[in-house]
Design a protein around this motif. Structure first.
Motif, PDB file in Angstrom:
ATOM      1  N   THR A 186     -17.176  71.734  51.724  1.00 24.90           N
ATOM      2  CA  THR A 186     -18.579  71.681  52.151  1.00 24.90           C
ATOM      3  C   THR A 186     -19.451  71.114  51.046  1.00 24.90           C
ATOM      4  O   THR A 186     -19.411  69.935  50.741  1.00 24.90           O
ATOM      5  N   GLU A 187     -20.256  71.973  50.421  1.00 21.81           N
ATOM      6  CA  GLU A 187     -21.255  71.481  49.476  1.00 21.81           C
ATOM      7  C   GLU A 187     -20.698  71.218  48.082  1.00 21.81           C
ATOM      8  O   GLU A 187     -21.410  70.675  47.227  1.00 21.81           O
ATOM      9  N   GLY A 188     -19.458  71.556  47.814  1.00 22.99           N
ATOM     10  CA  GLY A 188     -18.938  71.453  46.457  1.00 22.99           C
ATOM     11  C   GLY A 188     -18.383  70.093  46.074  1.00 22.99           C
ATOM     12  O   GLY A 188     -17.998  69.901  44.906  1.00 22.99           O
ATOM     13  N   ARG A 189     -18.323  69.144  46.975  1.00 21.07           N
ATOM     14  CA  ARG A 189     -17.680  67.864  46.668  1.00 21.07           C
ATOM     15  C   ARG A 189     -18.388  67.089  45.561  1.00 21.07           C
ATOM     16  O   ARG A 189     -17.750  66.505  44.679  1.00 21.07           O
ATOM     17  N   GLY A 190     -19.730  67.078  45.592  1.00 18.15           N
ATOM     18  CA  GLY A 190     -20.471  66.360  44.560  1.00 18.15           C
ATOM     19  C   GLY A 190     -20.269  66.962  43.180  1.00 18.15           C
ATOM     20  O   GLY A 190     -20.045  66.242  42.205  1.00 18.15           O
ATOM     21  N   GLN A 191     -20.325  68.281  43.095  1.00 18.89           N
ATOM     22  CA  GLN A 191     -20.148  68.938  41.802  1.00 18.89           C
ATOM     23  C   GLN A 191     -18.721  68.782  41.291  1.00 18.89           C
ATOM     24  O   GLN A 191     -18.496  68.575  40.097  1.00 18.89           O
ATOM     25  N   ILE A 192     -17.766  68.877  42.201  1.00 16.10           N
ATOM     26  CA  ILE A 192     -16.367  68.690  41.801  1.00 16.10           C
ATOM     27  C   ILE A 192     -16.150  67.268  41.274  1.00 16.10           C
ATOM     28  O   ILE A 192     -15.465  67.059  40.263  1.00 16.10           O
ATOM     29  N   GLY A 193     -16.729  66.276  41.951  1.00 15.45           N
ATOM     30  CA  GLY A 193     -16.604  64.900  41.488  1.00 15.45           C
ATOM     31  C   GLY A 193     -17.169  64.713  40.087  1.00 15.45           C
ATOM     32  O   GLY A 193     -16.592  64.014  39.253  1.00 15.45           O
ATOM     33  N   PHE A 194     -18.303  65.359  39.797  1.00 15.32           N
ATOM     34  CA  PHE A 194     -18.916  65.272  38.469  1.00 15.32           C
ATOM     35  C   PHE A 194     -18.015  65.916  37.415  1.00 15.32           C
ATOM     36  O   PHE A 194     -17.807  65.353  36.329  1.00 15.32           O
ATOM     37  N   GLN A 195     -17.478  67.093  37.716  1.00 18.93           N
ATOM     38  CA  GLN A 195     -16.596  67.778  36.771  1.00 18.93           C
ATOM     39  C   GLN A 195     -15.329  66.970  36.506  1.00 18.93           C
ATOM     40  O   GLN A 195     -14.878  66.844  35.350  1.00 18.93           O
ATOM     41  N   VAL A 196     -14.763  66.422  37.571  1.00 20.77           N
ATOM     42  CA  VAL A 196     -13.545  65.632  37.414  1.00 20.77           C
ATOM     43  C   VAL A 196     -13.808  64.395  36.558  1.00 20.77           C
ATOM     44  O   VAL A 196     -12.993  64.026  35.705  1.00 20.77           O
ATOM     45  N   GLY A 197     -14.955  63.745  36.739  1.00 22.17           N
ATOM     46  CA  GLY A 197     -15.294  62.583  35.928  1.00 22.17           C
ATOM     47  C   GLY A 197     -15.380  62.912  34.448  1.00 22.17           C
ATOM     48  O   GLY A 197     -14.917  62.147  33.590  1.00 22.17           O
ATOM     49  N   GLN A 198     -15.962  64.054  34.116  1.00 15.90           N
ATOM     50  CA  GLN A 198     -16.046  64.462  32.710  1.00 15.90           C
ATOM     51  C   GLN A 198     -14.666  64.737  32.120  1.00 15.90           C
ATOM     52  O   GLN A 198     -14.380  64.349  30.978  1.00 15.90           O
ATOM     53  N   LEU A 199     -13.830  65.420  32.903  1.00 16.10           N
ATOM     54  CA  LEU A 199     -12.477  65.712  32.408  1.00 16.10           C
ATOM     55  C   LEU A 199     -11.668  64.440  32.199  1.00 16.10           C
ATOM     56  O   LEU A 199     -10.940  64.304  31.204  1.00 16.10           O
ATOM     57  N   ILE A 200     -11.798  63.492  33.125  1.00 15.95           N
ATOM     58  CA  ILE A 200     -11.073  62.220  32.986  1.00 15.95           C
ATOM     59  C   ILE A 200     -11.523  61.484  31.730  1.00 15.95           C
ATOM     60  O   ILE A 200     -10.701  60.948  30.975  1.00 15.95           O
ATOM     61  N   GLN A 201     -12.836  61.460  31.481  1.00 18.99           N
ATOM     62  CA  GLN A 201     -13.343  60.745  30.312  1.00 18.99           C
ATOM     63  C   GLN A 201     -12.820  61.352  29.016  1.00 18.99           C
ATOM     64  O   GLN A 201     -12.493  60.632  28.065  1.00 18.99           O
ATOM     65  N   GLU A 202     -12.701  62.658  28.975  1.00 14.34           N
ATOM     66  CA  GLU A 202     -12.150  63.303  27.777  1.00 14.34           C
ATOM     67  C   GLU A 202     -10.702  62.867  27.540  1.00 14.34           C
ATOM     68  O   GLU A 202     -10.299  62.605  26.395  1.00 14.34           O
ATOM     69  N   ILE A 203      -9.945  62.773  28.608  1.00 12.79           N
ATOM     70  CA  ILE A 203      -8.540  62.341  28.465  1.00 12.79           C
ATOM     71  C   ILE A 203      -8.465  60.884  28.036  1.00 12.79           C
ATOM     72  O   ILE A 203      -7.674  60.515  27.160  1.00 12.79           O
ATOM     73  N   MET A 204      -9.289  60.031  28.629  1.00 12.30           N
ATOM     74  CA  MET A 204      -9.295  58.613  28.269  1.00 12.30           C
ATOM     75  C   MET A 204      -9.688  58.407  26.816  1.00 12.30           C
ATOM     76  O   MET A 204      -9.111  57.564  26.109  1.00 12.30           O
ATOM     77  N   ASP A 205     -10.666  59.165  26.343  1.00  8.92           N
ATOM     78  CA  ASP A 205     -11.079  59.046  24.944  1.00  8.92           C
ATOM     79  C   ASP A 205      -9.987  59.565  24.011  1.00  8.92           C
ATOM     80  O   ASP A 205      -9.786  59.009  22.915  1.00  8.92           O
ATOM     81  N   PHE A 206      -9.304  60.600  24.407  1.00 11.51           N
ATOM     82  CA  PHE A 206      -8.255  61.171  23.560  1.00 11.51           C
ATOM     83  C   PHE A 206      -7.132  60.161  23.322  1.00 11.51           C
ATOM     84  O   PHE A 206      -6.615  60.042  22.207  1.00 11.51           O
TER      85      PHE A 206
END
Length: 240
Positions: A186-206
């Protein structure tokens, strides 16, 4: 007297003297070759061996000079405003050029790979995850990224997009695993997408991939088709 009978005047034969005839003179053969080759480029083939050799040498020099000029001219290249030029010398990175006209040592000494650093590239995101309340959900979406560091993008990781997809799956599993089914679909898709983007960026930078994550879009989140009817019944029962 016939030419092949003994005696006579010097035992002459049609092709010259028979006695002590050795191999052909290599210097004379080479001068003849230069004289004929030089005549192709305006040289006059005369009797003087020195003049013929000089004309042939000039002709060869002109040909070499023309070939060298054309070869050097192939080293010019242009980099657009949105790109970076990665210059490799025998496969080793030696320079990164910005927009404009540049020159490099032509092939096979150097080569240039152009990388667009402004284009936003989408890649698909599909996964089946387990939620916090032990429900299964199918996720579909996209990941948008740019190349932030062209050198790192080409050389740090062998397959940057594959690494990005694997990092996205790992980040999505972590985020979905901390969320309940109702929130995810339901309403959590936008927030989940934001969290996933931050986690991906941390892995890419690492891993130093040179990738910048622009946005993660969760387009749909729903139960698998095999259990969708049962899930709809449970949802209807809760609403009732």
């Amino acid at each position: 007297m016939a030419w092949n009978e003994p005696g006579g005047n010097g035992d002459k034969v049609p092709w010259g003297k028979r006695g002590n005839q050795g191999p052909p003179d290599l210097d004379e053969v080479f001068r003849n070759f230069l004289r004929k080759f030089g005549s192709l480029f305006g040289g006059k083939g005369g009797r003087g061996g020195g003049r013929s050799s000089k004309s042939g040498g000039i002709g060869i020099g002109i040909v070499i000079a023309i070939v060298l000029v054309f070869w050097m001219a192939t080293g010019f290249y242009k980099i657009e405003e949105a790109a970076r030029g990665i210059v490799l010398r025998f496969g080793e990175h030696v320079d990164t050029t910005l927009s404009g006209l540049h020159w490099h040592w032509p092939t096979p000494i150097e080569s240039v790979t152009k990388v667009d650093v402004t284009r936003v590239t989408p890649i698909p995101l599909r996964a089946t995850m387990l939620t916090q309340d032990e429900n299964i959900v199918d996720i579909e979406g996209t990941i948008q990224y740019q190349v932030a560091d062209a050198t790192a993008f080409l050389f740090k990781v062998r397959t940057p997009e594959v690494s990005l997809s694997q990092a996205a799956e790992s980040a999505l599993r972590e985020s979905i695993g901390k969320s309940r089914m109702d929130y995810v679909i339901t309403e959590g898709r936008g927030q989940i997408g934001f969290q996933v983007g931050q986690l991906i960026q941390e892995i890419m930078d690492f891993y130093g991939t040179g990738i910048k994550v622009i946005k993660v879009n969760i387009l749909s989140a729903k139960p698998p088709e095999a259990v969708k009817d049962a899930f709809d019944d449970v949802t209807q029962a809760r609403e009732d």
